[in-house]
Design a protein around this motif. Structure first.
Motif, PDB file in Angstrom:
ATOM      1  N   LEU A  74      -1.560  -3.546  -3.017  1.00 15.37           N
ATOM      2  CA  LEU A  74      -1.515  -3.171  -1.604  1.00 15.37           C
ATOM      3  C   LEU A  74      -1.976  -1.739  -1.333  1.00 15.37           C
ATOM      4  CD1 LEU A  74       1.867  -4.734  -0.418  1.00 15.37           C
ATOM      5  CD2 LEU A  74      -0.439  -5.564   0.017  1.00 15.37           C
ATOM      6  N   LEU A  75      -2.080  -0.922  -2.347  1.00 15.88           N
ATOM      7  CA  LEU A  75      -2.383   0.492  -2.119  1.00 15.88           C
ATOM      8  C   LEU A  75      -3.710   0.752  -1.401  1.00 15.88           C
ATOM      9  CD1 LEU A  75      -0.944   2.227  -5.297  1.00 15.88           C
ATOM     10  CD2 LEU A  75       0.012   2.138  -2.991  1.00 15.88           C
ATOM     11  N   PRO A  76      -4.795   0.024  -1.707  1.00 14.61           N
ATOM     12  CA  PRO A  76      -6.031   0.297  -0.955  1.00 14.61           C
ATOM     13  C   PRO A  76      -6.052  -0.320   0.442  1.00 14.61           C
ATOM     14  CG  PRO A  76      -6.445  -1.353  -2.632  1.00 14.61           C
ATOM     15  CD  PRO A  76      -5.038  -0.867  -2.836  1.00 14.61           C
ATOM     16  N   ALA A  77      -5.113  -1.175   0.760  1.00 13.42           N
ATOM     17  CA  ALA A  77      -5.148  -1.911   2.023  1.00 13.42           C
ATOM     18  C   ALA A  77      -5.046  -1.042   3.280  1.00 13.42           C
ATOM     19  CB  ALA A  77      -4.067  -2.986   2.036  1.00 13.42           C
ATOM     20  N   PRO A  78      -4.118  -0.078   3.376  1.00 10.01           N
ATOM     21  CA  PRO A  78      -3.996   0.655   4.650  1.00 10.01           C
ATOM     22  C   PRO A  78      -5.287   1.340   5.098  1.00 10.01           C
ATOM     23  CG  PRO A  78      -2.073   1.060   3.303  1.00 10.01           C
ATOM     24  CD  PRO A  78      -3.051   0.300   2.446  1.00 10.01           C
TER      25      PRO A  78
END
Length: 126
Positions: A54-58
């Motif tokens: 999820l880290l690259p998602a925002p």
């Protein structure tokens, strides 16, 4: 010669779905980290690695990247499943954290799906 329509400013609905998606994903990352490292850790905290996808998602969500909305809408179901399993098998704070994970995941999915539908509808009319 075909011309590609220029990108217009996002509508209020697109901005709302983007803001909801970003907020839900960031909150989900923070919840999962706090859950596995401080609030109700299991083992040595290695389950905190579950936030890595999820880290690259925002950043992609914030920049209106359609590809990001699509993969987040698919990948978020892994977090829903984990939350449902742990919500029914754990007790105490772990159970409540799992239910929070499910709630945030459903909000993220709904916001991503709304963004995708809005953008596809706009492209269809253009």
């Amino acid at each position: 010669m075909s011309t590609v329509p220029e990108r217009t400013e996002p509508t209020a609905a697109e901005q709302l779905s983007r803001n909801l998606a970003v907020a839900a994903v960031v909150a989900l990352i923070l919840l999962c980290l706090a859950w596995e490292l401080w609030l109700a850790p299991t083992g040595r905290g290695t389950l905190a690695l579950k936030v890595l996808p999820l880290l690259p998602a925002p950043l992609g969500l914030w920049r209106y990247r359609m590809y990001t909305y699509r993969w987040v809408a698919l990948a978020i179901w892994l977090y829903v499943l984990e939350g449902l399993v742990r919500g029914t098998s754990e007790s105490g704070p772990g159970q409540w954290l799992a239910l929070g994970e499910v709630a945030l995941s459903v909000v993220a999915f709904t916001a991503c799906t709304a963004q995708i539908r809005q953008r596809l509808a706009a492209a269809k009319t253009a």
